[in-house]
Design an enzyme around this catalytic site. Sequence first.
Site, PDB file in Angstrom:
ATOM      1  N   SER A 125       0.857  -1.191   0.000  1.00 56.73           N
ATOM      2  CA  SER A 125       0.000   0.000   0.000  1.00 56.73           C
ATOM      3  C   SER A 125       0.889   1.236   0.000  1.00 56.73           C
ATOM      4  O   SER A 125       2.074   1.149   0.382  1.00 56.73           O
ATOM      5  CB  SER A 125      -0.849  -0.007   1.276  1.00 56.73           C
ATOM      6  OG  SER A 125      -1.506   1.224   1.450  1.00 56.73           O
TER       7      SER A 125
ATOM      8  N   TYR B 267      -1.315  -0.564  10.710  1.00 50.59           N
ATOM      9  CA  TYR B 267      -1.508  -0.977   9.311  1.00 50.59           C
ATOM     10  C   TYR B 267      -0.283  -0.545   8.495  1.00 50.59           C
ATOM     11  O   TYR B 267       0.250  -1.338   7.712  1.00 50.59           O
ATOM     12  CB  TYR B 267      -2.781  -0.343   8.757  1.00 50.59           C
ATOM     13  CG  TYR B 267      -3.084  -0.694   7.305  1.00 50.59           C
ATOM     14  CD1 TYR B 267      -3.525  -1.963   6.947  1.00 50.59           C
ATOM     15  CD2 TYR B 267      -2.935   0.262   6.296  1.00 50.59           C
ATOM     16  CE1 TYR B 267      -3.809  -2.276   5.620  1.00 50.59           C
ATOM     17  CE2 TYR B 267      -3.225  -0.042   4.966  1.00 50.59           C
ATOM     18  CZ  TYR B 267      -3.660  -1.319   4.633  1.00 50.59           C
ATOM     19  OH  TYR B 267      -3.934  -1.625   3.326  1.00 50.59           O
TER      20      TYR B 267
HETATM   21  P1  NDP Z   1     -11.175  -6.461   0.514  1.00 50.41           P
HETATM   22  O1  NDP Z   1     -11.593  -6.301   1.926  1.00 50.41           O
HETATM   23  O2  NDP Z   1     -12.163  -6.182  -0.557  1.00 50.41           O
HETATM   24  O3  NDP Z   1     -10.560  -7.922   0.290  1.00 50.41           O
HETATM   25  C1  NDP Z   1      -9.740  -8.507   1.256  1.00 50.41           C
HETATM   26  C2  NDP Z   1      -9.608  -9.979   0.939  1.00 50.41           C
HETATM   27  O4  NDP Z   1      -8.739 -10.552   1.927  1.00 50.41           O
HETATM   28  C3  NDP Z   1     -10.923 -10.722   0.991  1.00 50.41           C
HETATM   29  O5  NDP Z   1     -10.976 -11.597  -0.101  1.00 50.41           O
HETATM   30  C4  NDP Z   1     -10.841 -11.515   2.289  1.00 50.41           C
HETATM   31  O6  NDP Z   1     -11.498 -12.759   2.134  1.00 50.41           O
HETATM   32  C5  NDP Z   1      -9.341 -11.756   2.391  1.00 50.41           C
HETATM   33  N1  NDP Z   1      -8.902 -12.056   3.746  1.00 50.41           N
HETATM   34  C6  NDP Z   1      -8.957 -11.263   4.835  1.00 50.41           C
HETATM   35  N2  NDP Z   1      -8.489 -11.934   5.906  1.00 50.41           N
HETATM   36  C7  NDP Z   1      -8.139 -13.170   5.454  1.00 50.41           C
HETATM   37  C8  NDP Z   1      -7.612 -14.320   6.087  1.00 50.41           C
HETATM   38  N3  NDP Z   1      -7.315 -14.348   7.381  1.00 50.41           N
HETATM   39  N4  NDP Z   1      -7.383 -15.427   5.322  1.00 50.41           N
HETATM   40  C9  NDP Z   1      -7.677 -15.417   3.998  1.00 50.41           C
HETATM   41  N5  NDP Z   1      -8.185 -14.364   3.368  1.00 50.41           N
HETATM   42  C10 NDP Z   1      -8.401 -13.250   4.086  1.00 50.41           C
HETATM   43  O7  NDP Z   1      -9.896  -5.504   0.362  1.00 50.41           O
HETATM   44  P2  NDP Z   1      -8.974  -5.116  -0.894  1.00 50.41           P
HETATM   45  O8  NDP Z   1      -9.208  -5.992  -2.053  1.00 50.41           O
HETATM   46  O9  NDP Z   1      -9.062  -3.661  -1.032  1.00 50.41           O
HETATM   47  O10 NDP Z   1      -7.549  -5.432  -0.268  1.00 50.41           O
HETATM   48  C11 NDP Z   1      -6.637  -6.323  -0.857  1.00 50.41           C
HETATM   49  C12 NDP Z   1      -5.242  -5.935  -0.421  1.00 50.41           C
HETATM   50  O11 NDP Z   1      -4.950  -4.625  -0.896  1.00 50.41           O
HETATM   51  C13 NDP Z   1      -5.048  -5.878   1.084  1.00 50.41           C
HETATM   52  O12 NDP Z   1      -3.785  -6.401   1.389  1.00 50.41           O
HETATM   53  C14 NDP Z   1      -5.092  -4.395   1.392  1.00 50.41           C
HETATM   54  O13 NDP Z   1      -4.376  -4.080   2.546  1.00 50.41           O
HETATM   55  C15 NDP Z   1      -4.459  -3.823   0.146  1.00 50.41           C
HETATM   56  N6  NDP Z   1      -4.755  -2.434  -0.164  1.00 50.41           N
HETATM   57  C16 NDP Z   1      -6.047  -1.993  -0.313  1.00 50.41           C
HETATM   58  C17 NDP Z   1      -6.305  -0.670  -0.590  1.00 50.41           C
HETATM   59  C18 NDP Z   1      -7.685  -0.126  -0.697  1.00 50.41           C
HETATM   60  O14 NDP Z   1      -7.863   1.104  -0.585  1.00 50.41           O
HETATM   61  N7  NDP Z   1      -8.710  -0.947  -0.910  1.00 50.41           N
HETATM   62  C19 NDP Z   1      -5.219   0.289  -0.803  1.00 50.41           C
HETATM   63  C20 NDP Z   1      -3.904  -0.273  -0.653  1.00 50.41           C
HETATM   64  C21 NDP Z   1      -3.701  -1.577  -0.360  1.00 50.41           C
HETATM   65  P3  NDP Z   1     -12.369 -13.508   3.251  1.00 50.41           P
HETATM   66  O15 NDP Z   1     -12.954 -12.469   4.153  1.00 50.41           O
HETATM   67  O16 NDP Z   1     -13.407 -14.258   2.451  1.00 50.41           O
HETATM   68  O17 NDP Z   1     -11.423 -14.426   3.939  1.00 50.41           O
END
Ligand code: NDP
Length: 240
Positions: free
Chosen positions: A133, A146
Site C-alpha cells: 500500500s 496498518y
Molecule cells: P477487501 O476487503 O475487498 O478484500 C480482502 C480480501 O482478503 C478478501 O478476499 C478476504 O477474504 C481476504 N482475507 C482477509 N483476511 C483473510 C484471512 N485471514 N485469510 C484469507 N483471506 C483473508 O480488500 P482489498 O481488495 O481492497 O484489499 C486487498 C489488499 O490490498 C489488502 O492487502 C489491502 O491491505 C491492500 N490495499 C487496499 C487498498 C484499498 O484502498 N482498498 C489500498 C492499498 C492496499 P475472506 O474475508 O473471504 O477471507
Amino acid sequence: MTLGLVVITGASSGFGAACARWFAEDGHPLLLLARRTDRLESLGLPKTMSRPVDVTDRAAVVTAVREAEAEFGPADAIVNSAGVMLTGDPLEQDPVEWDRMIDVNVRGVLNGVHAVLPGMAERGRGTIINISSIAGRKTFGSNAIYCATKAAVHAASEAVREMAAPHGVRVTVIAPGYAATELSSHITDAETRAAYQAAEASLEGGLSADDVARAILYCYRQPQNVCIREIVLADTGQTI
Ligand code: NDP
C-alpha cells in the site's frame, strides 16, 4: 501453450477477485483462497480450484497449493492480496486489532511466499506479487499499525527479491492508494470508519479493483527477464 497456475489469496473480494477474473480471461488455471468460499465459487471461473483457507494457517496454505499443483501443474505466480485494515488511533486501539493485522498482512503474505518460492527457485522461474500500500511507503498516525504491516511487506518483498533473483524468480510489490473495496468496512470504530469512507468518497471511491488488477497483469505479462519491482498507483486526485 499451457499457461501456468496462478494462486490468488484474498480472491473473494476487491483486488483479489478482480485479479481472478483477469487471469482467468487470459486462460490461466487458478487456485483461489479466502475464508468465504461461496464468494470464490460465485465468480464462476473455469479451471479454478477454490479452497476455504485462512492465510494465517501456514499448513493450510501449503496444502492447498500442493493440491492445486497436483491438478494444474506447478505454480507460476502468486498474488498475495489477502489483507485487513483496522484503522485506529494507537493511543486507543485494542492491540488485538494490531495482532490481527500483523497476522494476516505480514504472516499471511509470508505463508504465501513460503508455499511457492522453493518450487519456483528449483524450476528457475516464477512470479510473486505482494500487495502492499502507499501506507507501506509513508506513515499515517491514524493508521499506525496498518502502515507498519505494509512497510513489512515492502521490506520482506525487496529482501526476498534479492535472494530469489539468482534463481530466476521475480518479486513485485504493488502499492495502491484509496480504492473503494470492502476493506474499510472492517474498521471497528464507527467514527474512524466514517472518516475513512468520507476520504474515499471525496475521490469518488478512488481506484477501482480493476485498475489495480490491470497493473498486476501488466507486471506478470512482462517477459520473464523483466522484473517490475514496484508499482505505486493512486487516483490522480489523491494528494497524500
Ligand atoms: P477487501 O476487503 O475487498 O478484500 C480482502 C480480501 O482478503 C478478501 O478476499 C478476504 O477474504 C481476504 N482475507 C482477509 N483476511 C483473510 C484471512 N485471514 N485469510 C484469507 N483471506 C483473508 O480488500 P482489498 O481488495 O481492497 O484489499 C486487498 C489488499 O490490498 C489488502 O492487502 C489491502 O491491505 C491492500 N490495499 C487496499 C487498498 C484499498 O484502498 N482498498 C489500498 C492499498 C492496499 P475472506 O474475508 O473471504 O477471507
